[in-house]
Design a protein around this motif. Structure first.
Motif, PDB file in Angstrom:
ATOM      1  N   ASP A   1      22.157  35.831  25.042  1.00 26.54           N
ATOM      2  CA  ASP A   1      21.971  36.694  23.870  1.00 26.54           C
ATOM      3  C   ASP A   1      20.518  37.152  23.807  1.00 26.54           C
ATOM      4  O   ASP A   1      19.601  36.384  24.112  1.00 26.54           O
ATOM      5  N   TYR A   2      20.310  38.390  23.402  1.00 30.89           N
ATOM      6  CA  TYR A   2      18.946  38.906  23.244  1.00 30.89           C
ATOM      7  C   TYR A   2      18.408  38.538  21.865  1.00 30.89           C
ATOM      8  O   TYR A   2      19.080  38.727  20.856  1.00 30.89           O
ATOM      9  N   MET A   3      17.220  37.968  21.839  1.00 27.83           N
ATOM     10  CA  MET A   3      16.566  37.585  20.589  1.00 27.83           C
ATOM     11  C   MET A   3      15.430  38.580  20.299  1.00 27.83           C
ATOM     12  O   MET A   3      14.407  38.579  21.004  1.00 27.83           O
TER      13      MET A   3
ATOM     14  N   PRO B   1      28.946  37.892  19.940  1.00 25.36           N
ATOM     15  CA  PRO B   1      28.273  38.820  20.851  1.00 25.36           C
ATOM     16  C   PRO B   1      29.208  39.849  21.474  1.00 25.36           C
ATOM     17  O   PRO B   1      28.746  40.866  21.984  1.00 25.36           O
ATOM     18  N   PHE B   2      30.528  39.591  21.443  1.00 23.69           N
ATOM     19  CA  PHE B   2      31.480  40.534  22.019  1.00 23.69           C
ATOM     20  C   PHE B   2      32.118  41.354  20.896  1.00 23.69           C
ATOM     21  O   PHE B   2      32.686  40.799  19.961  1.00 23.69           O
ATOM     22  N   LEU B   3      32.026  42.655  21.019  1.00 25.85           N
ATOM     23  CA  LEU B   3      32.467  43.538  19.947  1.00 25.85           C
ATOM     24  C   LEU B   3      33.990  43.590  19.890  1.00 25.85           C
ATOM     25  O   LEU B   3      34.666  43.752  20.900  1.00 25.85           O
ATOM     26  N   THR B   4      34.505  43.493  18.684  1.00 25.73           N
ATOM     27  CA  THR B   4      35.947  43.449  18.470  1.00 25.73           C
ATOM     28  C   THR B   4      36.281  44.126  17.147  1.00 25.73           C
ATOM     29  O   THR B   4      35.538  43.984  16.174  1.00 25.73           O
ATOM     30  N   SER B   5      37.388  44.865  17.126  1.00 27.16           N
ATOM     31  CA  SER B   5      37.880  45.464  15.885  1.00 27.16           C
ATOM     32  C   SER B   5      39.072  44.646  15.388  1.00 27.16           C
ATOM     33  O   SER B   5      40.045  44.440  16.118  1.00 27.16           O
TER      34      SER B   5
ATOM     35  N   VAL C   1      20.421  29.469  21.752  1.00 31.90           N
ATOM     36  CA  VAL C   1      20.628  30.797  22.321  1.00 31.90           C
ATOM     37  C   VAL C   1      21.907  30.748  23.153  1.00 31.90           C
ATOM     38  O   VAL C   1      22.064  29.888  24.026  1.00 31.90           O
ATOM     39  N   GLN C   2      22.823  31.657  22.869  1.00 38.84           N
ATOM     40  CA  GLN C   2      24.116  31.646  23.560  1.00 38.84           C
ATOM     41  C   GLN C   2      23.953  32.095  25.006  1.00 38.84           C
ATOM     42  O   GLN C   2      23.440  33.176  25.281  1.00 38.84           O
ATOM     43  N   LEU C   3      24.383  31.245  25.948  1.00 37.80           N
ATOM     44  CA  LEU C   3      24.443  31.613  27.353  1.00 37.80           C
ATOM     45  C   LEU C   3      25.789  32.298  27.590  1.00 37.80           C
ATOM     46  O   LEU C   3      26.840  31.677  27.498  1.00 37.80           O
ATOM     47  N   LEU C   4      25.749  33.592  27.867  1.00 39.20           N
ATOM     48  CA  LEU C   4      26.982  34.373  27.952  1.00 39.20           C
ATOM     49  C   LEU C   4      27.656  34.273  29.318  1.00 39.20           C
ATOM     50  O   LEU C   4      28.860  34.438  29.433  1.00 39.20           O
ATOM     51  N   GLY C   5      26.872  34.019  30.371  1.00 40.36           N
ATOM     52  CA  GLY C   5      27.461  33.937  31.700  1.00 40.36           C
ATOM     53  C   GLY C   5      26.410  34.013  32.777  1.00 40.36           C
ATOM     54  O   GLY C   5      25.215  33.886  32.531  1.00 40.36           O
TER      55      GLY C   5
ATOM     56  N   ILE D   1      21.266  42.102  25.711  1.00 35.83           N
ATOM     57  CA  ILE D   1      21.249  40.832  26.425  1.00 35.83           C
ATOM     58  C   ILE D   1      19.861  40.588  26.992  1.00 35.83           C
ATOM     59  O   ILE D   1      19.018  41.491  27.051  1.00 35.83           O
ATOM     60  N   ALA D   2      19.629  39.351  27.398  1.00 42.69           N
ATOM     61  CA  ALA D   2      18.434  38.988  28.162  1.00 42.69           C
ATOM     62  C   ALA D   2      18.920  38.415  29.490  1.00 42.69           C
ATOM     63  O   ALA D   2      19.787  37.540  29.514  1.00 42.69           O
ATOM     64  N   VAL D   3      18.379  38.914  30.600  1.00 46.43           N
ATOM     65  CA  VAL D   3      18.818  38.511  31.929  1.00 46.43           C
ATOM     66  C   VAL D   3      17.674  37.792  32.629  1.00 46.43           C
ATOM     67  O   VAL D   3      16.590  38.352  32.800  1.00 46.43           O
ATOM     68  N   LYS D   4      17.918  36.553  33.021  1.00 46.03           N
ATOM     69  CA  LYS D   4      16.904  35.763  33.720  1.00 46.03           C
ATOM     70  C   LYS D   4      17.278  35.668  35.188  1.00 46.03           C
ATOM     71  O   LYS D   4      18.375  35.237  35.544  1.00 46.03           O
ATOM     72  N   ARG D   5      16.339  36.071  36.057  1.00 48.71           N
ATOM     73  CA  ARG D   5      16.555  35.995  37.505  1.00 48.71           C
ATOM     74  C   ARG D   5      15.924  34.700  38.005  1.00 48.71           C
ATOM     75  O   ARG D   5      14.717  34.503  37.920  1.00 48.71           O
ATOM     76  N   VAL D   6      16.755  33.816  38.542  1.00 45.14           N
ATOM     77  CA  VAL D   6      16.311  32.480  38.946  1.00 45.14           C
ATOM     78  C   VAL D   6      16.391  32.370  40.457  1.00 45.14           C
ATOM     79  O   VAL D   6      17.390  32.751  41.070  1.00 45.14           O
ATOM     80  N   SER D   7      15.335  31.832  41.065  1.00 41.90           N
ATOM     81  CA  SER D   7      15.355  31.598  42.503  1.00 41.90           C
ATOM     82  C   SER D   7      16.224  30.385  42.801  1.00 41.90           C
ATOM     83  O   SER D   7      16.301  29.450  42.010  1.00 41.90           O
ATOM     84  N   LEU D   8      16.857  30.382  43.958  1.00 40.26           N
ATOM     85  CA  LEU D   8      17.806  29.325  44.312  1.00 40.26           C
ATOM     86  C   LEU D   8      17.107  28.197  45.062  1.00 40.26           C
ATOM     87  O   LEU D   8      17.438  27.880  46.193  1.00 40.26           O
ATOM     88  N   GLU D   9      16.142  27.576  44.417  1.00 37.68           N
ATOM     89  CA  GLU D   9      15.432  26.465  45.050  1.00 37.68           C
ATOM     90  C   GLU D   9      15.852  25.132  44.458  1.00 37.68           C
ATOM     91  O   GLU D   9      15.169  24.128  44.612  1.00 37.68           O
TER      92      GLU D   9
END
Length: 677
Positions: free
Chosen positions: A425-427, A252-256, A408-412, A376-384
């Motif tokens: 990762d975005y699917m 997922p990280f671009l590299t030459s 699905v790779q969890l990037l961070g 990417i796909a970003v999930k906003r989670v409540s802190l409950e």
């Protein structure tokens, strides 16, 4: 005439054979414009205008190969000993980020050019899951690996390894070199040029790998002590003729990945490269420094004062807008933490047009990282969460180290105010459920669904048994299975996942999950185990095969899918339960296997369910599903009802495992489950 022609050609054939045995070539002034020495390229590999060999470019999850175009003779016949050979090359790895990169590169000797069927990402475009580690590969490689893949027992994320027929290195060491008696580290993703020597002594059966930075090596010398030294006979590995070259892949990280120069020789010492003759690497673009405000300039007018004041207020407001929570314990997570500002820009301010879906734990947005253009796909989670934030983030970061083709790779992650953001990762093809339920615009055929089922099973096996800890997903269902660009199934959404050490009991927790997928013992005890995941997987099998949800409301009644499938089985027509959209385009044996396995995994008694290893074996056809007597089987349902008769089958099922290698693992799992209830 024919005899005369043969007599003329014979010396040429012998000459070519002799030349092949003593092959010697060098690329010391670039890889372009050399007649007869043009490399054979595939994938995203290319020769740049400057003459550099560029194995990967700014394309994610792709790989590239570059091989010397002609086969090289490594021994006189298949049964002879392999000849000695020597090679040295200069390479450089330039990542988009200073702390994260693609999956590395390798020098490789292979029986074919291009390595058909090889996958990118952690497989370095050398192997794939089905052939990794097999003797029939006949592949020797030296990997320069910049990702720690625990699946292959990598020692760290910056190492050199000798690979023979697979990516579990025979020997490996951190990247570096010996300066006299002192070892000095090298950072593979520094973007700097480095030199590598790979030498094989066919008489001593000895492999040596040495490396050094360009500045250390003068004239034709190299460090006296090799980085890796391995006593190994390559004769059974190498065929009579092989191809030599390079392989590389991006994640997922671009590299030459660059090869700047290359020298190779059979039965002798390869010529050393002269660094001053080689083409120059492109410069690494640094971050642009904002010059919007210049401090220290004398204030000339009131208008300039107002401009500065308004600018300061703008910066303060902007800082508040993108303010994050950052505590001392998070500093160690470095690369796994994203800045809120970066995610805000990527999702265009989390606007509704970028919304991919909404669940019980938050919304998911599509994003494009501005610096790398990675989707990417970003999930906003409540802190409950009832769990402490420090422990929860620690588990999230641990899960981010999972690496499997069907996860699905969890990037961070990112923390800001009262919310947690998880970055995946975005699917591109979205979740599986949209192809199954509610009269979808597009459906998947049986072949596609069976591939998804086997992929998710493989991913769950990795979570339960093959990673360094046991990972219980706790929410296996079609809506949490995402499809990549080629409709491969990847299990995602690890927001409920829990980890524990192998050989220990999972801790009791509160009940979480989705109705219809919850195992009966989980609802009673609150304890999630690998067996509760298997129960949910059983519901998943049935919903994919039948195109129906596990529980469906019809008027005042609730139709339970597992009971309906069982009723079809009891009428000796289990295929009646299939998704009717298949028509006649399905493999009856495969579909029947999935339906029966779905019922078995859905059994109300944990001890009667198979492990995920057994599930994978059944789906692969390596082990036959035990014969089931309809007279001895009664509906298990999703609760504890209708168990008479089914218990008899469960006992016969366990008895059928009394022989074979799977028995011990099954008993061990049963003991664990019975001890944890």
């Amino acid at each position: 005439m024919f005899v005369k022609l043969s007599a003329l050609l014979l010396p040429l054939v012998l000459l070519a054979h002799a030349e092949a045995q003593n092959l010697n070539f060098i690329y010391n002034d670039g890889f372009s414009g050399r007649s007869g020495l043009n490399l054979s390229l595939d994938g995203i590999a290319e020769i740049t205008p400057e003459g550099l060999l560029k194995l990967t470019n700014h394309t994610k999850q792709r790989g590239g190969h570059a091989f010397y175009p002609n086969p090289v003779t490594f021994k006189n016949s298949e049964n002879d000993s392999a000849f000695s050979f020597s090679t040295n090359f200069i390479f450089a790895i330039q990542p988009e980020y200073t702390t994260s990169s693609g999956d590395g590169m390798a020098f490789v000797i292979a029986p074919t050019r291009g390595l058909p069927g090889a996958l990118s990402n952690q497989y370095l475009s050398l192997f794939n899951p089905s052939n990794n580690g097999k003797f029939t590969n006949h592949i020797f490689a030296v990997e320069l690996d910049t990702i720690q893949t625990l699946e292959f027992s990598d020692i760290n994320d910056n190492h050199v390894g000798i690979d023979i027929n697979g990516l579990r290195s025979v020997t490996a060491a951190p990247a570096g070199y010996f300066d006299g008696q002192y070892f000095k580290n090298l950072t593979l993703i520094s973007g700097k040029e480095m030199r590598v020597w790979v030498e094989y002594n066919g008489t001593k059966k000895q492999i040596e790998v040495t490396m050094a930075p360009i500045g250390v090596v003068t004239k034709v010398t190299k460090p006296a002590t090799p980085l890796l030294s391995l006593k190994y006979d390559l004769s059974p590995i190498l065929n009579k003729t092989m191809y030599v070259g390079f392989s590389s892949s991006n994640g997922p990280f671009l590299t030459s990945h660059y090869v700047v120069g290359w020298s190779f020789r059979m039965n002798g010492q390869a010529q050393d490269l002269i660094a001053s003759n080689l083409p120059k690497l492109p410069s690494i673009a640094g971050k642009k420094t904002s010059m919007l405000f210049t401090f220290g300039v004398p204030l000339i007018s009131v208008s300039l004062v107002l401009l500065v004041v308004s600018g300061v207020l703008y910066v303060i407001r902007r800082k508040r807008k993108f303010a994050e929570v950052l505590e001392d314990w998070e500093l160690e997570y470095g690369p796994q933490r994203f800045k809120y500002k970066e995610l805000y820009i990527a999702t265009k301010g989390f606007r509704e047009k970028e919304l991919l879906g909404t669940g019980g734990f938050g919304k998911v947005y599509r994003g494009l990282l501005p610096s790398s253009e990675v989707e990417i796909a970003v999930k906003r989670v409540s802190l409950e969460s009832r769990q402490g934030m420090k422990e929860f983030v620690a588990e999230i970061v641990s899960i981010g180290r999972l690496r499997h083709r069907n996860l699905v790779q969890l990037l961070g992650y990112c923390r800001r105010k009262e919310e947690l953001l998880l970055v995946y990762d975005y699917m591109p093809n979205g979740s599986l459920d949209k192809y199954l339920f509610d009269q979808p615009e597009m459906t998947l055929n049986w072949s596609q669904r069976f591939k998804v089922i086997k992929g998710v099973a493989s991913g769950l096996l990795y979570l339960h048994e093959e990673w360094e800890q046991v990972v219980i997903h706790r929410d296996v269902k079609a809506s949490n299975v995402l499809l990549d660009g080629e409709f491969n199934g990847r299990l995602g959404d690890f927001g409920l996942a829990r980890l524990y050490d192998h050989g220990t009991d999972p801790q009791t927790t509160h009940i979480v999950g989705t109705l219809g997928y919850l195992a009966p013992e989980h609802t009673r005890t609150g304890r999630a185990t690998t067996s509760t995941d298997v129960f949910a997987f059983g519901a998943f099998l049935l919903e994919v095969a039948c195109g129906k949800r596990p529980i469906k409301t019809q008027g005042p009644e609730h139709v339970i899918l597992v009971d309906w499938v069982f009723s079809c089985w009891n009428r000796s027509d289990i295929l009646e339960a299939r998704d009717q959209s298949f028509g006649t385009d399905f493999v009856a044996e495969e579909l029947e296997l999935v339906l029966k396995l779905g019922l078995l995994c859905s059994h109300s008694e944990p001890a009667a369910r198979p492990s995920m290893r057994q599930v994978v074996q059944y789906l692969a056809g390596d082990v036959a599903l035990p014969e089931v007597s309809l007279l001895g089987l009664s509906s298990s349902g999703l609760t504890d009802r209708h168990r008479e008769g089914f218990d008899d089958y469960a006992m016969s099922y366990q008895s059928s495992l009394g022989k074979g290698s799977s028995h011990s693992s099954y008993v061990a799992e049963s003991s664990l489950l019975s001890g944890s209830r």
